[in-house]
Design a protein around this motif. Structure first.
Motif, mmCIF file in Angstrom:
data_model
loop_
_atom_site.group_PDB
_atom_site.id
_atom_site.type_symbol
_atom_site.label_atom_id
_atom_site.label_comp_id
_atom_site.label_asym_id
_atom_site.label_seq_id
_atom_site.Cartn_x
_atom_site.Cartn_y
_atom_site.Cartn_z
ATOM 1 N N LEU A 16 -6.547 4.634 -2.997
ATOM 2 C CA LEU A 16 -6.108 4.361 -1.634
ATOM 3 C C LEU A 16 -7.189 4.726 -0.626
ATOM 4 O O LEU A 16 -7.778 5.810 -0.704
ATOM 5 C CB LEU A 16 -4.838 5.142 -1.298
ATOM 6 N N PHE A 17 -7.426 3.834 0.315
ATOM 7 C CA PHE A 17 -8.308 4.085 1.448
ATOM 8 C C PHE A 17 -7.441 4.239 2.700
ATOM 9 O O PHE A 17 -6.455 3.518 2.872
ATOM 10 C CB PHE A 17 -9.283 2.929 1.652
ATOM 11 N N ASP A 18 -7.813 5.172 3.566
ATOM 12 C CA ASP A 18 -7.109 5.371 4.833
ATOM 13 C C ASP A 18 -8.128 5.640 5.927
ATOM 14 O O ASP A 18 -9.042 6.457 5.745
ATOM 15 C CB ASP A 18 -6.140 6.547 4.736
ATOM 16 N N VAL A 29 0.835 -1.201 0.000
ATOM 17 C CA VAL A 29 0.000 0.000 0.000
ATOM 18 C C VAL A 29 0.868 1.248 0.000
ATOM 19 O O VAL A 29 0.579 2.230 -0.702
ATOM 20 C CB VAL A 29 -0.958 -0.008 1.208
ATOM 21 N N GLU A 30 1.958 1.240 0.754
ATOM 22 C CA GLU A 30 2.865 2.394 0.766
ATOM 23 C C GLU A 30 3.542 2.574 -0.578
ATOM 24 O O GLU A 30 3.803 3.711 -1.007
ATOM 25 C CB GLU A 30 3.898 2.240 1.880
ATOM 26 N N ALA A 31 3.852 1.473 -1.267
ATOM 27 C CA ALA A 31 4.415 1.587 -2.621
ATOM 28 C C ALA A 31 3.407 2.231 -3.566
ATOM 29 O O ALA A 31 3.765 3.060 -4.416
ATOM 30 C CB ALA A 31 4.818 0.202 -3.128
ATOM 31 N N TYR A 33 -13.898 8.115 10.169
ATOM 32 C CA TYR A 33 -13.949 8.389 8.730
ATOM 33 C C TYR A 33 -13.004 7.488 7.950
ATOM 34 O O TYR A 33 -11.925 7.118 8.429
ATOM 35 C CB TYR A 33 -13.607 9.863 8.448
ATOM 36 N N MET A 34 -13.457 7.143 6.752
ATOM 37 C CA MET A 34 -12.618 6.474 5.771
ATOM 38 C C MET A 34 -12.339 7.484 4.665
ATOM 39 O O MET A 34 -13.262 8.007 4.045
ATOM 40 C CB MET A 34 -13.305 5.236 5.214
ATOM 41 N N TRP A 35 -11.055 7.764 4.469
ATOM 42 C CA TRP A 35 -10.627 8.742 3.473
ATOM 43 C C TRP A 35 -10.185 8.022 2.203
ATOM 44 O O TRP A 35 -9.617 6.925 2.261
ATOM 45 C CB TRP A 35 -9.480 9.584 4.013
ATOM 46 N N LEU A 36 -10.446 8.648 1.065
ATOM 47 C CA LEU A 36 -10.090 8.043 -0.216
ATOM 48 C C LEU A 36 -9.286 9.012 -1.060
ATOM 49 O O LEU A 36 -9.584 10.209 -1.111
ATOM 50 C CB LEU A 36 -11.351 7.627 -0.978
ATOM 51 N N GLN A 37 -8.265 8.477 -1.723
ATOM 52 C CA GLN A 37 -7.491 9.232 -2.710
ATOM 53 C C GLN A 37 -7.437 8.419 -3.996
ATOM 54 O O GLN A 37 -7.311 7.185 -3.961
ATOM 55 C CB GLN A 37 -6.068 9.474 -2.208
ATOM 56 N N ARG A 38 -7.502 9.117 -5.107
ATOM 57 C CA ARG A 38 -7.412 8.436 -6.402
ATOM 58 C C ARG A 38 -6.665 9.316 -7.391
ATOM 59 O O ARG A 38 -6.921 10.512 -7.481
ATOM 60 C CB ARG A 38 -8.805 8.112 -6.951
ATOM 61 N N GLY A 39 -5.758 8.711 -8.146
ATOM 62 C CA GLY A 39 -5.020 9.471 -9.147
ATOM 63 C C GLY A 39 -4.110 8.570 -9.957
ATOM 64 O O GLY A 39 -3.997 7.372 -9.689
ATOM 65 N N GLY A 40 -3.459 9.164 -10.946
ATOM 66 C CA GLY A 40 -2.556 8.418 -11.801
ATOM 67 C C GLY A 40 -3.023 8.414 -13.236
ATOM 68 O O GLY A 40 -4.203 8.638 -13.529
ATOM 69 N N PRO A 41 -2.124 8.137 -14.172
ATOM 70 C CA PRO A 41 -2.495 8.116 -15.603
ATOM 71 C C PRO A 41 -3.343 6.893 -15.921
ATOM 72 O O PRO A 41 -3.382 5.928 -15.139
ATOM 73 C CB PRO A 41 -1.129 8.048 -16.306
ATOM 74 N N PRO A 42 -4.031 6.889 -17.066
ATOM 75 C CA PRO A 42 -4.811 5.715 -17.467
ATOM 76 C C PRO A 42 -3.920 4.475 -17.526
ATOM 77 O O PRO A 42 -2.813 4.513 -18.050
ATOM 78 C CB PRO A 42 -5.333 6.100 -18.856
ATOM 79 N N GLY A 43 -4.407 3.381 -16.981
ATOM 80 C CA GLY A 43 -3.618 2.161 -16.951
ATOM 81 C C GLY A 43 -2.709 2.056 -15.750
ATOM 82 O O GLY A 43 -2.136 0.998 -15.489
ATOM 83 N N GLN A 44 -2.549 3.153 -14.991
ATOM 84 C CA GLN A 44 -1.736 3.132 -13.779
ATOM 85 C C GLN A 44 -2.451 3.909 -12.669
ATOM 86 O O GLN A 44 -1.862 4.712 -11.961
ATOM 87 C CB GLN A 44 -0.338 3.713 -14.031
ATOM 88 N N GLN A 45 -3.738 3.650 -12.539
ATOM 89 C CA GLN A 45 -4.546 4.327 -11.534
ATOM 90 C C GLN A 45 -4.271 3.726 -10.154
ATOM 91 O O GLN A 45 -4.087 2.517 -10.007
ATOM 92 C CB GLN A 45 -6.023 4.172 -11.863
ATOM 93 N N VAL A 46 -4.266 4.590 -9.138
ATOM 94 C CA VAL A 46 -4.111 4.156 -7.752
ATOM 95 C C VAL A 46 -5.322 4.642 -6.965
ATOM 96 O O VAL A 46 -5.697 5.818 -7.059
ATOM 97 C CB VAL A 46 -2.822 4.707 -7.118
ATOM 98 N N SER A 52 -9.145 -3.151 6.695
ATOM 99 C CA SER A 52 -10.149 -3.014 5.638
ATOM 100 C C SER A 52 -9.705 -1.993 4.601
ATOM 101 O O SER A 52 -9.893 -2.201 3.400
ATOM 102 C CB SER A 52 -11.491 -2.591 6.252
ATOM 103 N N ALA A 53 -9.121 -0.900 5.064
ATOM 104 C CA ALA A 53 -8.649 0.137 4.145
ATOM 105 C C ALA A 53 -7.588 -0.425 3.195
ATOM 106 O O ALA A 53 -7.599 -0.141 1.989
ATOM 107 C CB ALA A 53 -8.088 1.317 4.931
ATOM 108 N N SER A 54 -6.665 -1.243 3.717
ATOM 109 C CA SER A 54 -5.609 -1.823 2.874
ATOM 110 C C SER A 54 -6.193 -2.743 1.811
ATOM 111 O O SER A 54 -5.800 -2.682 0.636
ATOM 112 C CB SER A 54 -4.612 -2.589 3.745
#
Length: 531
Positions: A299-301, A249-251, A284-297, A480-482
């Motif tokens: 993350l839940f925290d 997840v950190e990677a 709270y469950m926080w969400l982040q999303r980003g990255g180019p198409p085909g390399q989307q990440v 669960s977030a991981s």
């Protein structure tokens, strides 16, 4: 006589002044009553709107579309499907008759029916042959020859099967000195002290976190198959799996923070056994999303707080573009890092949809005009979807900026005409308060129109929460977030979450401390998927 007249004049003047004062006081009281009456009417209208919205949320369709057709409610799904098919057949007959009269080909309409089975599914052939005693011609007795085949297909499901894999490690020793005994190495396991295979752990994780199947139901299902696995055992496995996944997840996080744009969102979660907090507290469950198409990440925290310090912790020194809803908790990290903060037009539109729902039926108003203008903005985005950022920005300058200019002029005028506490007033004031963030997309082709990618990624968590309701401990919430992070990242990159989790669970234990975890990233494994 003169003094008497003077006294009378003074009395008249006093009476006139008193009369004027009384009239002024009467006017003041009337104005106050009118003001109070207006306030009461506004409060009554606001309460009525809240009542109508509450009814709409409770019994109306869960969609932002206005005036949804009854068939979309899917209460009588089977009957509606049959009725639709019969209606389509009748329409086709009418169309065929009209086409015959006008000598024009009829346009065929698609209708419900048997769906073609996916060609990538494995096929098992079952040959149905004639018995030997009927392979002769009934007329002259000649032996029949095969002249062709008729093939039909049906979808077949193999039910889940629980089995035990026995790992037999052969042991060797010297027959002469009876020393130097050697034994085959034990297979690496994700959870070394458990009897759960990588396949089983992936199965349980997908069932809970993707299919929203609570662990107690899974325990019942396993029992029906002859395997008694208590719910607390399943829960312990998931917590341990989440902990083992943290390095990966950190990677993924390091890859995410290199993205030029990140979406963020947050939703509530209840954690029962959290230190110094009552069980009813909201976390709270926080969400982040980003990255180019085909390399989307994705993350839940987990965090117990919704304060601005949480985005500061999650984003670190990130200084790119950030897309969120209207929550002000992101302001601190935006200010500290110099982030370009963009807003979400989907949230602005949602408030006008609510205002539209409470306006008199059959009438159009300001909410309709605003929604139509926002719809035009989305139409431009549909045209710009396949363009590169520079070309997208040019198109927006040509088509979107005039729409925004019209919307701003309309907004300035409407703010003075609508009560702030009404549904329409709330929509207008939200739009006005978020205006700077909402219009940043005009100057940057990388910024999207809304935060829907984040909302789409967090939706499975929200759906699952309705079934499993809460997490017992913070460690369980973070586990669960991981697992959610890996599942949603796999989905965002077009992978099978089960296949990807099984690959990670099988491969991660074989890696050493110095091995590169990047080999486990979804886009590094994508080529190994079956075609």
């Amino acid at each position: 006589m003169t003094s008497t007249a003077s006294h009378t004049a003074d009395t008249v003047d006093q009476l006139q002044r008193k009369l004027v004062a009384a009239e002024a006081e009467n006017d003041r009281l009337l104005a106050l009553m009118a003001k109070k009456e207006a306030q009461w009417e506004a409060a009554k209208a606001a309460l009525f709107e809240q009542f109508r919205l509450a009814i709409e949320r409770q019994f109306g369709p869960s969609t932002e579309k206005y005036r949804v057709e009854q068939g979309d409610l899917l209460i009588n799904e089977a009957e509606a499907a049959v009725d639709e098919e019969e209606s389509a057949t009748a329409d086709e007959s009418t169309a065929d008759a009209s086409a015959t009269e006008s000598h024009q080909p009829a346009k065929r309409r698609s209708r419900g029916g048997r769906v073609a089975l996916p060609p990538e599914l494995p096929r098992v052939e079952v040959i149905h042959d004639l018995p030997d005693d009927v392979r002769h011609c009934r007329h002259d007795g000649t032996e029949l020859k095969e002249i062709g085949k008729e093939i039909s297909e049906e979808l077949h499901v193999v039910p889940a099967r629980v089995e035990v894999i026995r790992h037999v490690r052969l042991k060797y020793g010297c027959p002469a000195c009876e020393e130097g005994i050697q034994i085959a190495q034990a297979p690496a396991k994700l959870l070394p002290k458990s009897n759960a295979s990588a396949t089983l752990l992936a199965y349980v994780a997908i069932a809970k976190y993707q299919d929203a199947l609570p662990l107690y139901r899974q325990s019942q299902i396993f029992a029906r198959h002859g395997a008694e696995i208590p719910r607390n055992t399943l829960a312990r496995w998931m917590v341990q799996v989440g902990e083992r996944l943290m390095p990966l997840v950190e990677a993924l996080r390091q890859h995410l923070l290199q993205a030029p744009l990140i979406h963020m969102d947050e939703t509530t979660l209840q954690v029962n056994a959290e230190a110094d907090r009552p069980a009813s507290s909201t976390s709270y469950m926080w969400l982040q999303r980003g990255g180019p198409p085909g390399q989307q990440v994705v993350l839940f925290d987990y965090d117990a707080s919704r304060a601005g310090r949480v985005p500061v912790r999650l984003l670190g020194d990130y200084a790119g573009r950030l897309v969120t809803d209207g929550y002000e908790g992101y302001a601190e990290v935006v200010r500290q890092n110099g982030i370009t903060h963009a807003g979400c037009w989907a949230h602005a539109r949602r408030k006008f949809v609510e205002a539209q729902k409470v306006q008199p039926k059959g009438k159009t108003g300001k909410a309709d005009w605003a929604l139509n203008q926002i719809r035009k903005l989305y139409a431009v985005e549909k045209q710009a979807k396949t363009l590169d950022p520079t070309a997208r920005q040019i198109l927006r300058e040509q088509k979107s900026r005039p729409l925004i200019t019209q919307l701003r002029a309309w907004l300035d005028k409407s703010l003075t005409q609508v009560l702030p506490k009404s549904a329409l007033g709330k929509a207008l004031y939200y739009l006005n308060g978020q205006w700077q963030r909402l219009t940043r997309f005009l100057n940057d082709g990388l910024i999207p129109l809304d935060n829907n990618p984040a909302e789409n990624a967090i939706r499975p968590f929200v759906i699952g929460r309705k079934n499993w309701l809460f997490s017992h401990t913070p460690s369980g919430a973070q586990a669960s977030a991981s697992i959610y992070s890996l599942i949603e990242t796999a989905k965002a990159n077009g992978l099978s979450p089960y296949d990807y989790l099984r690959f990670v669970f099988e491969t991660l234990p074989t890696l050493g401390e110095d091995d590169d975890l990047d080999t486990l990233l979804p886009w590094r494994w994508k080529d190994t998927l079956p075609v």
